[in-house]
Design a protein around this motif. Structure first.
Motif, short mmCIF file in Angstrom:
data_model
loop_
_atom_site.label_atom_id
_atom_site.label_comp_id
_atom_site.label_asym_id
_atom_site.label_seq_id
_atom_site.Cartn_x
_atom_site.Cartn_y
_atom_site.Cartn_z
N ARG A 179 0.82 -1.20 0.00
CA ARG A 179 0.00 0.00 0.00
C ARG A 179 0.86 1.26 0.00
N THR A 209 -2.34 -2.95 -8.10
CA THR A 209 -2.86 -2.92 -6.74
C THR A 209 -4.05 -3.84 -6.55
N ILE A 212 -7.35 -7.39 -3.56
CA ILE A 212 -6.31 -6.41 -3.27
C ILE A 212 -4.95 -7.09 -3.27
N ASP A 221 -1.33 -6.47 -1.90
CA ASP A 221 -0.59 -5.59 -1.01
C ASP A 221 0.75 -6.18 -0.55
N ASP A 234 -12.49 -0.31 -2.86
CA ASP A 234 -11.67 -1.50 -2.67
C ASP A 234 -10.47 -1.52 -3.61
N HIS A 289 -9.20 1.17 -5.01
CA HIS A 289 -8.60 2.50 -5.07
C HIS A 289 -8.23 2.95 -3.67
N GLN A 290 -6.96 2.78 -3.32
CA GLN A 290 -6.49 3.23 -2.02
C GLN A 290 -6.56 4.75 -1.95
N ARG A 329 -5.01 5.97 -5.34
CA ARG A 329 -4.02 5.16 -6.05
C ARG A 329 -4.77 4.21 -6.98
#
Length: 273
Positions: free
Chosen positions: A4, A127, A132, A134, A194, A196-197, A210
């Motif tokens: 992340r 990502t 996800i 990470d 979810d 898109h950080q 992100r």
């Protein structure tokens, strides 16, 4: 390693630091990007393109070049001396198949290959792929790596094909579609964050998010409404557009006004349907 807080590899093929390419600073003050050696090794293609009067003719020239270079046209298969077909055709991976697969599902194996191309050329980690991503020890990363490396898609220099698609796209934008423009306003519909950080939130409507290393946008806000209740509006640098659905007449992306955009951190404005 992806995470992340990590954007990507320390090296890429575009000659700028990956952290810069993936940053808001680049998006706000972009410079042209070139994949190393592609235009230099395909001078005849860009010479042909320079004589095209419009985008449809340029697309025909590009498609003809790709057919000749990568054997994508089944009519070019050599027959037997007596004229009979030379047996079953060997499967040849094609950028058209990848783009079509992406259009159906960006988390498909075709989507993994395209995300892998972005990782290889621009250095930016994905990502999200089915879940996800990470860390390199997680199931998400393992699934992504297995699918991006599938031999089904790597028997015909598929990354080289995508290099040429990107460079043709950049040529078309600079000369025919958006000459003199540095940005295009695009929209993306989402239901949640979810994929898109949120890196930074200025207020309820403005944030830095992100994006996945390759993401679909549209030039039509009404189309974005169909994909989620939250509409993200971004000024996307022309240099980070990898494909758009009218670039080629054949096998365009199914979404009207759809663009494939290289990811990283983007300032977006969120509005709600």
């Amino acid at each position: 390693m992806p995470g992340r807080s990590f954007l990507g590899h320390s090296t890429n093929l575009v000659g700028l630091p990956t952290d810069l390419v993936a940053s808001c600073a680049f998006n706000e003050h972009p410079v042209p990007l070139r994949i190393s050696g592609v235009r230099e090794m395909n001078r005849s293609l860009f010479e042909m393109l320079s004589h095209a009067p419009d985008l449809p003719d340029a697309g025909i020239a590009f498609a003809s070049y790709m057919m000749a270079m990568f054997g994508l046209d089944p009519e070019q298969q050599e027959p037997e001396p007596d004229g009979r077909p030379r047996g079953p055709r060997r499967y040849r991976s094609s950028f058209l198949r990848l783009i079509k697969g992406w259009g159906y599902d960006s988390n498909s194996p075709e989507g993994a290959v395209m995300k892998g191309w972005v990782e290889s050329r621009f250095g930016i980690f994905p990502t999200f792929h089915k879940q996800i991503i990470d860390r390199t020890t997680g199931d998400g990363w393992t699934t992504y790596v297995e699918e991006k490396m599938s031999s089904r898609f790597h028997n015909n220099s598929i990354y080289t094909q995508l290099d040429l698609v990107y460079e043709f796209c950049q040529w078309a934008l600079a000369t025919m579609v958006a000459p003199g423009e540095t940005h295009v306003t695009l929209y993306r519909g989402v239901n949640d964050f979810d994929e898109h950080q949120i890196v930074e939130r200025a207020d309820k409507r403005n944030a830095v998010v992100r994006m996945n290393n390759l993401a679909s946008f549209t030039s039509e806000r009404d189309v974005a409404d169909c994909f989620g209740d939250i509409i993200l509006t971004a000024r996307v640098p022309v240099a980070k557009i990898a494909f758009f659905n009218t670039l080629l007449a054949r096998h365009p992306l199914k979404g009207e006004g759809e663009y494939l955009v290289i990811g990283g951190d983007y300032r977006v404005k969120a509005s709600y349907v």
